[in-house]
Design an enzyme around this catalytic site. Structure first.
Site, mmCIF file in Angstrom:
data_model
loop_
_atom_site.group_PDB
_atom_site.id
_atom_site.type_symbol
_atom_site.label_atom_id
_atom_site.label_comp_id
_atom_site.label_asym_id
_atom_site.label_seq_id
_atom_site.Cartn_x
_atom_site.Cartn_y
_atom_site.Cartn_z
ATOM 1 N N CYS A 110 92.478 23.811 36.463
ATOM 2 C CA CYS A 110 91.775 22.961 37.440
ATOM 3 C C CYS A 110 91.087 21.772 36.767
ATOM 4 C CB CYS A 110 90.749 23.769 38.220
ATOM 5 S SG CYS A 110 91.508 25.105 39.139
ATOM 6 N N HIS A 161 86.498 18.711 41.833
ATOM 7 C CA HIS A 161 87.734 19.477 42.029
ATOM 8 C C HIS A 161 87.596 20.253 43.338
ATOM 9 C CE1 HIS A 161 90.761 22.459 41.828
ATOM 10 N NE2 HIS A 161 89.944 23.433 41.480
ATOM 11 N N ASN A 216 93.368 24.237 47.616
ATOM 12 C CA ASN A 216 93.082 23.967 46.200
ATOM 13 C C ASN A 216 94.406 23.666 45.501
ATOM 14 O OD1 ASN A 216 92.632 24.213 43.441
ATOM 15 N ND2 ASN A 216 91.258 25.964 43.636
HETATM 16 O O1 UT7 Z 1 89.816 26.336 41.181
HETATM 17 C C1 UT7 Z 1 89.129 27.477 40.787
HETATM 18 C C2 UT7 Z 1 89.823 28.632 41.417
HETATM 19 N N1 UT7 Z 1 89.103 29.533 42.201
HETATM 20 C C3 UT7 Z 1 88.011 29.290 42.944
HETATM 21 O O2 UT7 Z 1 87.420 28.257 42.976
HETATM 22 C C4 UT7 Z 1 87.537 30.420 43.788
HETATM 23 C C5 UT7 Z 1 86.067 30.662 43.681
HETATM 24 N N2 UT7 Z 1 85.667 31.735 44.572
HETATM 25 C C6 UT7 Z 1 85.687 31.582 45.905
HETATM 26 O O3 UT7 Z 1 86.031 30.536 46.418
HETATM 27 C C7 UT7 Z 1 85.217 32.746 46.746
HETATM 28 O O4 UT7 Z 1 84.708 33.748 45.906
HETATM 29 C C8 UT7 Z 1 86.332 33.336 47.651
HETATM 30 C C9 UT7 Z 1 86.696 32.334 48.732
HETATM 31 C C10 UT7 Z 1 87.541 33.681 46.837
HETATM 32 C C11 UT7 Z 1 85.819 34.589 48.330
HETATM 33 O O5 UT7 Z 1 84.666 34.293 49.095
HETATM 34 P P1 UT7 Z 1 83.391 35.202 48.987
HETATM 35 O O6 UT7 Z 1 82.428 34.716 49.985
HETATM 36 O O7 UT7 Z 1 82.951 35.215 47.543
HETATM 37 O O8 UT7 Z 1 83.935 36.603 49.446
HETATM 38 P P2 UT7 Z 1 83.973 37.966 48.625
HETATM 39 O O9 UT7 Z 1 84.872 37.853 47.448
HETATM 40 O O10 UT7 Z 1 82.566 38.385 48.405
HETATM 41 O O11 UT7 Z 1 84.658 38.906 49.666
HETATM 42 C C12 UT7 Z 1 84.030 39.208 50.905
HETATM 43 C C13 UT7 Z 1 84.968 40.075 51.705
HETATM 44 C C14 UT7 Z 1 85.583 41.205 50.907
HETATM 45 O O12 UT7 Z 1 85.644 42.343 51.742
HETATM 46 P P3 UT7 Z 1 84.552 43.506 51.624
HETATM 47 O O13 UT7 Z 1 84.675 44.014 50.218
HETATM 48 O O14 UT7 Z 1 83.241 42.855 51.908
HETATM 49 O O15 UT7 Z 1 84.987 44.476 52.669
HETATM 50 C C15 UT7 Z 1 86.981 40.728 50.627
HETATM 51 O O16 UT7 Z 1 87.895 41.794 50.473
HETATM 52 O O17 UT7 Z 1 86.072 39.283 52.150
HETATM 53 C C16 UT7 Z 1 87.295 39.938 51.863
HETATM 54 N N3 UT7 Z 1 88.341 38.963 51.683
HETATM 55 C C17 UT7 Z 1 89.047 38.470 52.713
HETATM 56 N N4 UT7 Z 1 88.985 38.723 54.031
HETATM 57 C C18 UT7 Z 1 89.840 38.043 54.820
HETATM 58 C C19 UT7 Z 1 88.772 38.378 50.541
HETATM 59 N N5 UT7 Z 1 89.764 37.501 50.826
HETATM 60 C C20 UT7 Z 1 89.929 37.545 52.162
HETATM 61 C C21 UT7 Z 1 90.801 36.861 53.035
HETATM 62 N N6 UT7 Z 1 90.707 37.153 54.350
HETATM 63 N N7 UT7 Z 1 91.695 35.945 52.609
#
Ligand code: UT7
Length: 337
Positions: free
Chosen positions: A118, A264, A294
């Site tokens: 990235c 980014h 992204n």
């Molecule tokens: O370029 C660099 C690359 N990566 C990034 O920039 C990503 C950085 N991280 C993020 O953007 C965020 O951490 C995410 C968007 C990936 C996740 O958002 P979050 O608010 O941190 O959610 P979380 O990981 O805390 O997950 C919350 C819940 C989980 O379920 P439980 O354990 O609470 O039951 C996940 O399993 O959301 C669930 N979850 C989803 N639900 C529906 C994770 N992905 C999804 C999805 N749809 N696509």
């Protein structure tokens, strides 16, 4: 590092290209347990572009490069070096730099591949800037491109990643500024911390394994990229403002001097947190993740091209770029337009 004013590098053309196929959040709902609401709330993304058929990262890069070349109003034959950034090359090796060079018919000029995910565009920009200021090259084509969609895990297990990423490419033409008018790249600051490599990576293929490609790894889904999303989120929100502050300090500037911030496009919540951390009004932040997802190395040059073409960035503006990603790597660049 801060650059002396009389030898600055300027961007004389920009372009971007995304493949025509639009994939909406609703399309993804059909593939995995996710929802439009979750994706919008957690990332800001509404749709992204995915390739169709046998299209390589170098093909997207070439389209973006053609647009940047046209924008700069130059002959391709006048380009004397290529720098290409991607984490998704067409082949394990060689990188896409040589493929872009050949597809554009650029003779035998050198082509450098940059692997900083990235942060790839800013790392590549920094390298190209050094070549220009040293007088080594006079006109560099820098392309950043990704095809992510062919290697994402579209099952429930991979939903945290697969909803975020899109395919696309951005390109810029770099030249020395012949005038002493203050325009050009003022600084680039590059950082990394390899202790976090496994927090955001594609673990396999790994040549330490013998043989490298094993059916077991495939069955376990270890050829897919994986991340610790929360750790990436927290570090991105901290490191991008740090990189911007390093650039401000080196140039004797303040946050108020910034006319446009292009982070980014990792997650819209991250972009908003970066703006908040820096106390930059949100109107100054270029955000287009809603339409592209992204696109990793390509996200900054795509956003830069859009912001230039729609008039958000004008002559004389101070533009700050910042990125964070796999490595971890993070970076900033300051450009006087
Ligand atoms: O370029 C660099 C690359 N990566 C990034 O920039 C990503 C950085 N991280 C993020 O953007 C965020 O951490 C995410 C968007 C990936 C996740 O958002 P979050 O608010 O941190 O959610 P979380 O990981 O805390 O997950 C919350 C819940 C989980 O379920 P439980 O354990 O609470 O039951 C996940 O399993 O959301 C669930 N979850 C989803 N639900 C529906 C994770 N992905 C999804 C999805 N749809 N696509």
């Amino acid at each position: 590092m801060k650059m002396p004013m009389n030898s600055r590098t300027i961007i004389t053309g920009t372009g971007h290209y995304v493949p025509p196929r639009v994939v909406t959040n609703q399309d993804l709902e059909k593939l995995m347990d996710t929802s439009d609401e979750w994706i919008r709330e957690r990332s800001g993304i509404v749709e992204r572009h995915h390739i169709d058929g046998r299209v390589g990262t170098s093909d997207l890069a070439v389209e973006a490069a053609r647009r940047a070349i046209a924008d700069a109003k130059i002959e391709p034959s006048s380009i004397d070096f290529v720098v290409a950034a991607t984490l998704s090359p067409d082949h394990y090796f060689p990188g896409i730099g040589v493929l872009v060079q050949a597809k554009l018919g650029l003779g035998t000029i050198g082509a450098l591949d940059v692997r900083n995910q990235c942060s790839g565009f800013i790392y590549a920009l920094s390298a190209a800037d050094q070549y220009i200021r040293a007088g080594t090259y006079k006109r560099i084509l820098l392309v950043a491109a990704e095809v992510q969609s062919t290697n994402l895990d579209f099952s429930d297990q991979g939903r945290d990643m697969s909803v975020l990423f899109g395919d696309g490419a951005g390109a810029v033409i770099l030249e020395p500024n012949g005038e002493d008018d203050g325009r050009g790249i003022l600084s680039t600051h590059l950082f990394s911390d390899g202790r976090f490599a496994a927090h955001l990576w594609m673990e396999k293929p790994c040549p330490m394994d013998n043989p490298t490609f094993q059916r077991g790894f495939f069955d376990e889904g270890r050829f897919f990229p994986r991340m610790d999303g929360r750790n990436v989120f927290v570090n991105a929100c901290q490191r991008m403002p740090e990189a911007v502050r390093a650039g401000l300090e080196a140039n004797g500037l303040t946050v108020d001097d910034i006319d446009a911030l292009i982070p980014h496009q990792a997650n819209d919540r991250i972009s908003l947190m970066v703006a908040k951390g820096l106390k930059i009004p949100v109107e100054k932040v270029v955000r287009n993740i809603q339409r592209f997802g992204n696109t990793t190395a390509a996200s900054i040059p795509i956003a830069l091209d859009e912001a230039l073409k729609d008039g958000r960035i004008k002559r004389g503006n101070l533009v700050a770029l910042t990125a964070f990603g796999s490595g971890y790597t993070w970076a900033s660049a300051f450009i006087r337009w």
